[in-house]
Write an enzyme that holds these catalytic residues in place. Structure first.
Site, PDB file in Angstrom:
ATOM      1  N   ASN A  17      -6.390  78.083  29.071  1.00  0.00           N
ATOM      2  CA  ASN A  17      -5.441  77.725  28.019  1.00  0.00           C
ATOM      3  C   ASN A  17      -4.108  78.346  28.414  1.00  0.00           C
ATOM      4  O   ASN A  17      -4.047  79.552  28.659  1.00  0.00           O
ATOM      5  CB  ASN A  17      -5.943  78.288  26.680  1.00  0.00           C
ATOM      6  N   GLY A  18      -3.063  77.530  28.503  1.00  0.00           N
ATOM      7  CA  GLY A  18      -1.745  78.050  28.890  1.00  0.00           C
ATOM      8  C   GLY A  18      -1.116  77.135  29.920  1.00  0.00           C
ATOM      9  O   GLY A  18      -1.547  75.997  30.104  1.00  0.00           O
ATOM     10  N   HIS A  35      27.298  60.813   3.809  1.00  0.00           N
ATOM     11  CA  HIS A  35      28.129  60.953   5.011  1.00  0.00           C
ATOM     12  C   HIS A  35      27.522  60.191   6.186  1.00  0.00           C
ATOM     13  O   HIS A  35      27.810  60.498   7.341  1.00  0.00           O
ATOM     14  CB  HIS A  35      28.340  62.430   5.341  1.00  0.00           C
ATOM     15  N   TRP A  87      -5.786  70.280  24.929  1.00  0.00           N
ATOM     16  CA  TRP A  87      -4.556  69.623  24.479  1.00  0.00           C
ATOM     17  C   TRP A  87      -3.723  69.482  25.751  1.00  0.00           C
ATOM     18  O   TRP A  87      -3.225  70.471  26.292  1.00  0.00           O
ATOM     19  CB  TRP A  87      -3.848  70.484  23.443  1.00  0.00           C
ATOM     20  N   LYS A 117       5.570  67.501   6.845  1.00  0.00           N
ATOM     21  CA  LYS A 117       4.149  67.319   6.509  1.00  0.00           C
ATOM     22  C   LYS A 117       3.799  65.839   6.566  1.00  0.00           C
ATOM     23  O   LYS A 117       2.785  65.442   7.118  1.00  0.00           O
ATOM     24  CB  LYS A 117       3.908  67.883   5.108  1.00  0.00           C
ATOM     25  N   ARG A 141      -7.463  73.356  18.018  1.00  0.00           N
ATOM     26  CA  ARG A 141      -6.492  73.790  19.023  1.00  0.00           C
ATOM     27  C   ARG A 141      -6.145  72.699  20.031  1.00  0.00           C
ATOM     28  O   ARG A 141      -5.250  72.862  20.861  1.00  0.00           O
ATOM     29  CB  ARG A 141      -7.046  74.996  19.783  1.00  0.00           C
ATOM     30  N   GLU A 200      10.279  70.662   4.637  1.00  0.00           N
ATOM     31  CA  GLU A 200       8.848  70.879   4.810  1.00  0.00           C
ATOM     32  C   GLU A 200       8.057  69.634   4.358  1.00  0.00           C
ATOM     33  O   GLU A 200       7.110  69.215   5.021  1.00  0.00           O
ATOM     34  CB  GLU A 200       8.414  72.130   4.036  1.00  0.00           C
ATOM     35  N   CYS A 207      -5.402  74.206  23.327  1.00  0.00           N
ATOM     36  CA  CYS A 207      -6.643  74.324  24.076  1.00  0.00           C
ATOM     37  C   CYS A 207      -7.458  75.477  23.502  1.00  0.00           C
ATOM     38  O   CYS A 207      -6.913  76.515  23.131  1.00  0.00           O
ATOM     39  CB  CYS A 207      -6.446  74.582  25.558  1.00  0.00           C
ATOM     40  N   LYS A 263      -3.142  73.018  16.715  1.00  0.00           N
ATOM     41  CA  LYS A 263      -2.778  74.013  15.711  1.00  0.00           C
ATOM     42  C   LYS A 263      -1.898  75.134  16.260  1.00  0.00           C
ATOM     43  O   LYS A 263      -0.872  75.454  15.699  1.00  0.00           O
ATOM     44  CB  LYS A 263      -4.076  74.595  15.141  1.00  0.00           C
ATOM     45  N   GLU A 300       3.811  64.425  10.258  1.00  0.00           N
ATOM     46  CA  GLU A 300       2.781  64.870  11.198  1.00  0.00           C
ATOM     47  C   GLU A 300       1.404  64.322  10.891  1.00  0.00           C
ATOM     48  O   GLU A 300       0.617  64.109  11.807  1.00  0.00           O
ATOM     49  CB  GLU A 300       2.759  66.404  11.331  1.00  0.00           C
TER      50      GLU A 300
HETATM   51  C1  F6R Z   1       3.116  72.115  10.808  1.00  0.00           C
HETATM   52  C2  F6R Z   1       2.651  73.217  11.617  1.00  0.00           C
HETATM   53  C3  F6R Z   1       3.533  73.707  12.710  1.00  0.00           C
HETATM   54  C4  F6R Z   1       3.519  75.236  12.747  1.00  0.00           C
HETATM   55  C5  F6R Z   1       4.315  75.743  13.969  1.00  0.00           C
HETATM   56  C6  F6R Z   1       4.373  77.252  14.002  1.00  0.00           C
HETATM   57  O1  F6R Z   1       2.196  71.798   9.814  1.00  0.00           O
HETATM   58  O2  F6R Z   1       1.572  73.722  11.440  1.00  0.00           O
HETATM   59  O3  F6R Z   1       4.833  73.231  12.566  1.00  0.00           O
HETATM   60  O4  F6R Z   1       4.065  75.716  11.578  1.00  0.00           O
HETATM   61  O5  F6R Z   1       3.720  75.274  15.126  1.00  0.00           O
HETATM   62  O6  F6R Z   1       3.094  77.808  14.066  1.00  0.00           O
HETATM   63  P1  F6R Z   1       2.848  79.324  13.725  1.00  0.00           P
HETATM   64  O7  F6R Z   1       3.159  79.513  12.285  1.00  0.00           O
HETATM   65  O8  F6R Z   1       1.386  79.533  14.021  1.00  0.00           O
HETATM   66  O9  F6R Z   1       3.741  80.130  14.595  1.00  0.00           O
END
Ligand code: F6R
Length: 607
Positions: free
Chosen positions: A100-101, A503, A74, A484, A27, A480, A2, A602, A487
């Site tokens: 937000n929260g 396994h 969100w 990527k 966000r 990773e 949010c 984000k 998502e």
């Molecule tokens: C994936 C992504 C998330 C963040 C995770 C931690 O692309 O962006 O997995 O890495 O939410 O976020 P931060 O680094 O802001 O604590």
């Protein structure tokens, strides 16, 4: 999660709020709304969907006024729909709130307020806040907000508009980010700096349980006992352009193209006369000798950086390292003490699980060193030592350049600790430093070669499930790459250690299954070749990421994306870029919204 924004000044509030929300859409983006004080009444316009829908609605029936609050959501409590969108307004029409929260005791408060005659129209926790402030309001809005937040349990960044205050509004925060933008004859609040950067570079970063009363000419900050707090002005030193797309189709592509620059910015200033100098980190050789164990704690991509961190710190510094996802760590009563060092990794510096893991670590006496991208964020402020990653603002929801800089920071830490402890000699130390300095040039070469990945994606974007397999540091990298892809392209994917596949999971490999194999670890090439043969024998199509000089892989993989011949030890910082590009092109081919993938946001500031 949010985004909230607020404005007071002499300009028309609606376009400023909408403009700010555009910068905060990363966000959360399932609904949006604004509330503006229009001729003595609070007028709310809100709807489900992206910001464009709200803009259309506002353009049809624009509230007129120069004080207002806005929100992009969100969803946590209640599905995304018009009613659950923020702002929420109290039954009396007197108070409007954006939030937000998460209000953890909202059911209890709801019951109480319902018994007092308040009518609830949404399924959100936020509506409780609007009614609660209304309940406590007896002519002093700051006091009403203070009394309310003292009754609220959970996390919040709040913007509060009161009908009786035609020239002021209030904001408050706890465990969710909020800044105040200080303008000339106008003032702002926002969840993040890009929302206000067009108007001012002077900001206050609010601490937990601080309350702000804003007018056009003045900003007063109080603590939750109503006492005035003196704040320091924080000067933002980056510009609007770094938070814009600058001609790129997507933020994600722009941010991948920035990787050479941001790795350089993170590494080079920390190398002085051939030595690593880690800003203000005050961990001495003596301190290091007394460290029993290092815990690396983070979420998502930052956690994956931590997995690389474990390999490299253990290998160089020979200190045992445990790496954990923050949401697990904080609830598992971890065995940490004042003999341990906790390394927290976070791009935003606001991820709630990571922040709480930090607090848990400090409570148990551990020293906390954080690797953070956002200056002045909660995690940065609460850590004992901070090493900033200079990635600049990362807007695309999928993290790319921040990961490369997190790895860069971890390499600096591993080398510094190892050298201070005498576990590596001067020659090796200097050699790896030189290799790190060369990484930006190597990433540039990978980016220049991206056509091959685009072509491969155009042929395989219909894949239903993709496996990533790797060994050693390539396994960490595979995690990773897989995240990527999932998502942003919504393709099911799993990452496996090469040796572990047989396994169980190899049962899923059939004719045409796509398998992505980073093969950058010289000592493990033979083993990976065997793994590739195993999956090929079962019909898999293999995309390998390998060094230019690795001719063996070309003989077994279907397609090989090459990276320059970097040392295996630092290969992850270079080899992650092809994996990010792969996810990007797969998502693009599938027509997905690359920068704003479904269900995500984000900055995860709720549990
Ligand atoms: C994936 C992504 C998330 C963040 C995770 C931690 O692309 O962006 O997995 O890495 O939410 O976020 P931060 O680094 O802001 O604590």
């Amino acid at each position: 999660m949010c985004g909230i924004v607020g404005y007071i000044g002499s300009r028309d509030a609606a376009p400023i709020l909408l403009n700010g929300l555009k910068k905060l859409e990363y966000r959360g983006y399932d609904s949006a709304g604004v509330a503006i004080l229009d001729n003595g009444n609070i007028k709310v316009v809100k709807c489900k969907g992206r910001l464009e829908k709200l803009e259309e609605k506002v353009n049809c029936d624009a509230p007129v006024g120069n004080i207002g609050i806005g929100h992009t959501r969100w969803a946590t409590h209640g599905e995304p729909n018009d009613l659950n969108s923020h702002p929420h307004i109290s039954s009396s029409g007197k108070i409007a709130v954006v939030h937000n929260g998460i209000i953890e005791n909202y059911l209890e408060l709801k019951e109480f307020l319902a018994a007092e005659g308040y009518e609830f129209v949404s399924d959100t926790d936020t509506e409780v806040v609007a009614h609660l402030i209304d309940y406590h309001y007896h002519g002093d809005i700051v006091q009403a907000v203070i009394t309310s937040i003292n009754e609220i349990e959970g996390s919040y960044a709040l913007g509060v508009l009161c009908r009786d205050y035609p020239d002021k509004f209030v904001a408050a925060r706890k465990d969710s980010p909020l800044i105040v933008g200080l303008g000339n004859g106008e003032n702002f609040i926002a969840s993040d700096i890009p929302a206000i950067l067009e108007y001012t570079r002077d900001v206050y970063i609010l601490e937990d349980k601080e309350i702000v009363l804003l007018s056009d000419k003045e900003v007063k900050v109080f603590n939750n006992h109503g006492l005035a707090v003196q704040k320091k002005v924080f000067k933002v030193n980056w510009d609007v352009a770094s938070a814009e797309k600058a001609g790129y189709e997507h933020f994600m592509m722009k941010e991948m193209c920035e990787e050479p620059k941001v790795v350089r910015d993170t590494v080079n200033p920390r190398i002085k006369d051939g030595n690593i100098v880690l800003d203000n980190i005050r961990i001495t050789a003596e301190d290091l000798k007394n460290i029993r164990k290092i815990f690396i704690v983070a979420c998502g991509t930052a956690y994956h950086a931590g997995v690389v961190g474990k390999y490299i710190i253990e290998k160089l510094a020979r200190i045992p390292v445990e790496v954990d996802v923050a949401s697990e760590f904080r609830y598992r009563d971890p065995l940490i003490s004042d003999k341990d060092l906790v390394i927290i990794i976070s791009q935003s510096g606001e991820t709630i699980d990571t922040l709480f893991a930090l607090r848990e670590s400090k409570k148990k006496g551990a020293r906390v060193l954080s690797i953070v991208n956002v200056v002045g964020s909660s995690i940065a402020r609460e850590s004992d030592d901070v090493l900033y990653t200079w990635a600049g603002p990362e807007i695309a929801v999928a993290s790319t350049k921040a990961y490369n800089t997190q790895l860069s920071a971890l390499y600096l830490i591993a080398l510094d600790f190892a050298y201070k402890l005498g576990r590596i000699d001067r020659d090796y130390y200097s050699k790896v430093i030189e290799e790190l300095k060369a990484v930006p040039r190597e990433i540039e070469k990978v980016l220049a070669n991206r056509d091959i990945i685009q072509k491969f994606a155009s042929q395989h974007y219909n894949a239903k499930s993709i496996f990533f397999i790797g060994r050693g540091l390539d396994y960490a990298l595979s995690m990773e790459g897989s995240l990527k892809l999932k998502e942003i392209s919504y393709i099911h994917s799993e990452a496996y250690a090469g040796g572990e596949l047989k396994h169980g999971t190899i049962a899923l490999i059939e004719e045409g299954t796509l398998v992505v194999c980073p093969v950058t670890q010289d000592s493990l090439v033979e083993k990976m070749i065997s793994n590739i043969r195993e999956v090929k024998a079962r019909g898999a199509v293999v995309l390998a990421i390998a060094k230019e000089s690795n001719k063996q892989v070309c003989k077994v993989a279907d397609v090989v994306v090459t990276i320059p011949d970097v040392d295996s030890f630092i290969a992850p910082i270079v080899a992650v870029t092809p994996l990010q590009l792969f996810a990007y092109y797969m998502a693009l081919q599938k027509g997905c919204d690359v920068d704003k993938p479904r269900n995500l946001a984000k900055s995860v500031t709720v549990e």
